[in-house]
Scaffold this motif. Structure first.
Motif, PDB file in Angstrom:
ATOM      1  N   GLY A  58       0.715  -1.041  -0.047  1.00  0.00           N
ATOM      2  CA  GLY A  58       0.054   0.002  -0.165  1.00  0.00           C
ATOM      3  C   GLY A  58       0.889   1.372  -0.023  1.00  0.00           C
ATOM      4  O   GLY A  58       0.473   2.349  -0.772  1.00  0.00           O
ATOM      5  N   ARG A  59       2.012   1.067   0.679  1.00  0.00           N
ATOM      6  CA  ARG A  59       2.922   2.255   0.782  1.00  0.00           C
ATOM      7  C   ARG A  59       3.607   2.598  -0.841  1.00  0.00           C
ATOM      8  O   ARG A  59       3.620   3.761  -1.186  1.00  0.00           O
ATOM      9  N   LEU A  60       4.070   1.439  -1.300  1.00  0.00           N
ATOM     10  CA  LEU A  60       4.563   1.740  -2.610  1.00  0.00           C
ATOM     11  C   LEU A  60       3.265   2.199  -3.568  1.00  0.00           C
ATOM     12  O   LEU A  60       3.793   3.115  -4.419  1.00  0.00           O
ATOM     13  N   HIS A  61       2.244   1.738  -3.508  1.00  0.00           N
ATOM     14  CA  HIS A  61       1.143   2.234  -4.332  1.00  0.00           C
ATOM     15  C   HIS A  61       0.868   3.803  -3.956  1.00  0.00           C
ATOM     16  O   HIS A  61       0.658   4.486  -4.851  1.00  0.00           O
ATOM     17  N   HIS A  63       2.796   6.004  -2.916  1.00  0.00           N
ATOM     18  CA  HIS A  63       3.672   6.975  -3.381  1.00  0.00           C
ATOM     19  C   HIS A  63       4.011   6.894  -4.767  1.00  0.00           C
ATOM     20  O   HIS A  63       5.092   7.324  -5.371  1.00  0.00           O
ATOM     21  N   HIS A  64       3.139   6.144  -5.497  1.00  0.00           N
ATOM     22  CA  HIS A  64       3.295   5.943  -7.120  1.00  0.00           C
ATOM     23  C   HIS A  64       4.463   5.458  -7.479  1.00  0.00           C
ATOM     24  O   HIS A  64       4.870   5.617  -8.530  1.00  0.00           O
ATOM     25  N   GLN A  65       4.751   4.324  -6.694  1.00  0.00           N
ATOM     26  CA  GLN A  65       6.198   3.508  -7.063  1.00  0.00           C
ATOM     27  C   GLN A  65       5.808   2.377  -7.804  1.00  0.00           C
ATOM     28  O   GLN A  65       6.486   1.712  -8.580  1.00  0.00           O
ATOM     29  N   ILE A  66       4.762   2.123  -7.819  1.00  0.00           N
ATOM     30  CA  ILE A  66       3.963   0.967  -8.568  1.00  0.00           C
ATOM     31  C   ILE A  66       2.676   1.109  -9.184  1.00  0.00           C
ATOM     32  O   ILE A  66       2.152   2.039  -8.599  1.00  0.00           O
ATOM     33  N   ASP A  67       2.598   0.653 -10.239  1.00  0.00           N
ATOM     34  CA  ASP A  67       0.895   0.983 -10.843  1.00  0.00           C
ATOM     35  C   ASP A  67      -0.045   0.186 -10.423  1.00  0.00           C
ATOM     36  O   ASP A  67       0.269  -0.783  -9.281  1.00  0.00           O
ATOM     37  N   GLU A  68      -1.223   0.125 -11.039  1.00  0.00           N
ATOM     38  CA  GLU A  68      -2.212  -0.411 -10.435  1.00  0.00           C
ATOM     39  C   GLU A  68      -2.368  -1.860 -10.600  1.00  0.00           C
ATOM     40  O   GLU A  68      -2.524  -2.637  -9.830  1.00  0.00           O
ATOM     41  N   ALA A  69      -1.803  -2.491 -11.683  1.00  0.00           N
ATOM     42  CA  ALA A  69      -1.499  -3.718 -12.032  1.00  0.00           C
ATOM     43  C   ALA A  69      -0.609  -4.450 -10.943  1.00  0.00           C
ATOM     44  O   ALA A  69      -1.060  -5.575 -10.646  1.00  0.00           O
ATOM     45  N   THR A 154      24.527  -2.963   1.773  1.00  0.00           N
ATOM     46  CA  THR A 154      24.705  -1.549   0.956  1.00  0.00           C
ATOM     47  C   THR A 154      23.468  -1.193   0.598  1.00  0.00           C
ATOM     48  O   THR A 154      22.741  -1.932   0.014  1.00  0.00           O
ATOM     49  N   GLN A 155      23.664   0.082  -0.012  1.00  0.00           N
ATOM     50  CA  GLN A 155      22.478   0.739  -0.832  1.00  0.00           C
ATOM     51  C   GLN A 155      22.338  -0.069  -2.238  1.00  0.00           C
ATOM     52  O   GLN A 155      21.305  -0.261  -2.693  1.00  0.00           O
ATOM     53  N   ARG A 156      23.309  -0.407  -2.819  1.00  0.00           N
ATOM     54  CA  ARG A 156      23.313  -1.054  -4.058  1.00  0.00           C
ATOM     55  C   ARG A 156      22.538  -2.252  -3.923  1.00  0.00           C
ATOM     56  O   ARG A 156      21.633  -2.459  -4.781  1.00  0.00           O
ATOM     57  N   TRP A 157      22.613  -3.098  -2.870  1.00  0.00           N
ATOM     58  CA  TRP A 157      21.907  -4.194  -2.732  1.00  0.00           C
ATOM     59  C   TRP A 157      20.584  -3.953  -2.611  1.00  0.00           C
ATOM     60  O   TRP A 157      19.342  -4.521  -3.145  1.00  0.00           O
ATOM     61  N   ASN A 158      20.109  -2.861  -1.657  1.00  0.00           N
ATOM     62  CA  ASN A 158      18.821  -2.429  -1.374  1.00  0.00           C
ATOM     63  C   ASN A 158      18.048  -1.986  -2.839  1.00  0.00           C
ATOM     64  O   ASN A 158      16.771  -2.286  -3.113  1.00  0.00           O
ATOM     65  N   ASP A 159      18.744  -1.145  -3.609  1.00  0.00           N
ATOM     66  CA  ASP A 159      18.161  -1.038  -5.135  1.00  0.00           C
ATOM     67  C   ASP A 159      17.855  -2.022  -5.895  1.00  0.00           C
ATOM     68  O   ASP A 159      16.972  -2.005  -6.529  1.00  0.00           O
ATOM     69  N   TYR A 160      18.854  -3.120  -5.777  1.00  0.00           N
ATOM     70  CA  TYR A 160      18.838  -4.507  -6.378  1.00  0.00           C
ATOM     71  C   TYR A 160      17.302  -5.206  -5.995  1.00  0.00           C
ATOM     72  O   TYR A 160      16.702  -5.585  -6.743  1.00  0.00           O
ATOM     73  N   PHE A 161      17.120  -5.224  -4.755  1.00  0.00           N
ATOM     74  CA  PHE A 161      15.854  -5.672  -4.146  1.00  0.00           C
ATOM     75  C   PHE A 161      14.863  -5.215  -4.481  1.00  0.00           C
ATOM     76  O   PHE A 161      13.742  -5.854  -4.850  1.00  0.00           O
ATOM     77  N   ALA A 162      14.817  -3.806  -4.423  1.00  0.00           N
ATOM     78  CA  ALA A 162      13.587  -3.067  -5.044  1.00  0.00           C
ATOM     79  C   ALA A 162      13.246  -3.046  -6.176  1.00  0.00           C
ATOM     80  O   ALA A 162      12.155  -3.472  -6.674  1.00  0.00           O
ATOM     81  N   ARG A 163      14.416  -3.122  -7.070  1.00  0.00           N
ATOM     82  CA  ARG A 163      13.847  -3.307  -8.716  1.00  0.00           C
ATOM     83  C   ARG A 163      13.502  -4.909  -8.784  1.00  0.00           C
ATOM     84  O   ARG A 163      12.449  -4.962  -9.755  1.00  0.00           O
ATOM     85  N   ARG A 166       9.946  -5.253  -7.789  1.00  0.00           N
ATOM     86  CA  ARG A 166       9.034  -4.551  -8.959  1.00  0.00           C
ATOM     87  C   ARG A 166       8.929  -5.449 -10.356  1.00  0.00           C
ATOM     88  O   ARG A 166       7.873  -5.745 -10.910  1.00  0.00           O
ATOM     89  N   GLU A 167      10.205  -6.358 -10.592  1.00  0.00           N
ATOM     90  CA  GLU A 167       9.811  -7.286 -11.564  1.00  0.00           C
ATOM     91  C   GLU A 167       8.884  -8.421 -11.283  1.00  0.00           C
ATOM     92  O   GLU A 167       8.137  -8.884 -11.969  1.00  0.00           O
ATOM     93  N   CYS A 168       9.014  -8.747  -9.942  1.00  0.00           N
ATOM     94  CA  CYS A 168       8.111  -9.787  -9.633  1.00  0.00           C
ATOM     95  C   CYS A 168       6.835  -9.528  -9.409  1.00  0.00           C
ATOM     96  O   CYS A 168       5.721 -10.190  -9.750  1.00  0.00           O
ATOM     97  N   LEU A 169       6.383  -8.278  -9.072  1.00  0.00           N
ATOM     98  CA  LEU A 169       5.063  -7.666  -9.072  1.00  0.00           C
ATOM     99  C   LEU A 169       4.688  -7.624 -10.772  1.00  0.00           C
ATOM    100  O   LEU A 169       3.300  -7.902 -10.897  1.00  0.00           O
ATOM    101  N   ASP A 170       5.464  -7.298 -11.568  1.00  0.00           N
ATOM    102  CA  ASP A 170       5.043  -7.268 -12.930  1.00  0.00           C
ATOM    103  C   ASP A 170       4.432  -8.852 -13.272  1.00  0.00           C
ATOM    104  O   ASP A 170       3.523  -8.986 -14.165  1.00  0.00           O
ATOM    105  N   ARG A 171       5.202  -9.706 -13.025  1.00  0.00           N
ATOM    106  CA  ARG A 171       5.079 -11.016 -13.199  1.00  0.00           C
ATOM    107  C   ARG A 171       3.818 -11.543 -12.523  1.00  0.00           C
ATOM    108  O   ARG A 171       3.059 -12.357 -13.094  1.00  0.00           O
ATOM    109  N   LEU A 172       3.558 -10.941 -11.327  1.00  0.00           N
ATOM    110  CA  LEU A 172       2.335 -11.418 -10.565  1.00  0.00           C
ATOM    111  C   LEU A 172       1.130 -10.815 -11.334  1.00  0.00           C
ATOM    112  O   LEU A 172       0.152 -11.570 -11.533  1.00  0.00           O
ATOM    113  N   ALA A 173       1.195  -9.644 -11.821  1.00  0.00           N
ATOM    114  CA  ALA A 173       0.108  -8.884 -12.753  1.00  0.00           C
ATOM    115  C   ALA A 173      -0.135  -9.770 -13.934  1.00  0.00           C
ATOM    116  O   ALA A 173      -1.337 -10.027 -14.302  1.00  0.00           O
TER     117      ALA A 173
END
Length: 191
Positions: A58-61, A63-69, A154-163, A166-173
């Motif tokens: 809900g927080r990601l949605h 803050h418009h970081q993920i879309d509706e699908a 590290t921040q690089r790993w956090n960015d990787y996990f976030a990216r 989002r790929e996994c959420l695309d697949r779930l959609a």
């Protein structure tokens, strides 16, 4: 006799702002449009306030970081997980005691379908993707906490996990039917 002229109309359908102004000190809320439960016409919407404090999706949605699908795909995964989960159950003191043996409750058709969909999700996402989705959507962990659990801070790993999330959420959609394959390819090209 002259008729008295009234300035106010007797319409009772005036618009009132019913949103709460008093929220707790540490509240994290977002406005969301939902179906009006008191509407006379189908499809009428109202603005409601939703708590996003313990809800990473809900927080990601909000803050418009993920879309509706992606949001609907994540909610469908959470719904399937809750339906399929059969955790520890309390003893019923009203039932007759018979050597502590309890008969198991039968698996319902909706639970069976949810387990089948979750198995398909795990095959599609892979072991790492399924673990990441489980950590965020079921356990409610942040990317920092996921990095700490995997001993990478590290921040690089956090960015990787976030990216990757989002790929996994695309697949779930795609799996749950909230997006099409061509729509995600075109969205990927625009980035």
């Amino acid at each position: 006799m002259a008729r008295v002229r009234r300035n106010k109309s007797y319409k009772l359908a005036q618009i009132h702002d019913r949103r709460s102004r008093d929220v707790p000190f540490n509240a994290e809320v977002a406005e969301v449009e939902v179906d009006n439960p008191l509407a006379l016409d189908a499809g009428e919407k109202i603005v409601a306030i939703r708590s996003i404090r313990g809800d990473p999706l809900g927080r990601l949605h909000a803050h418009h970081q993920i879309d509706e699908a992606q949001f609907l795909g994540g909610r469908a995964f959470q719904n399937d997980w809750e339906r399929a989960e059969r955790g520890p159950q309390a003893m019923d003191p009203t039932r007759e005691y018979v050597d502590g043996a309890r008969t198991r409750e039968p698996v319902t058709e909706s639970q069976r379908q949810a387990v089948l969909r979750l198995n398909q999700v795990e095959r599609e996402l892979g072991t790492d993707g399924a673990a990441l989705v489980h950590d965020v959507l079921v356990l409610g962990l942040t990317m920092d906490q996921i990095g700490q659990r995997r001993a990478v801070r590290t921040q690089r790993w956090n960015d990787y996990f976030a990216r990757r999330f989002r790929e996994c959420l695309d697949r779930l959609a795609l799996i749950y039917g909230f997006a099409t394959e061509t729509g995600t390819r075109q969205a990927g090209r625009r980035r």
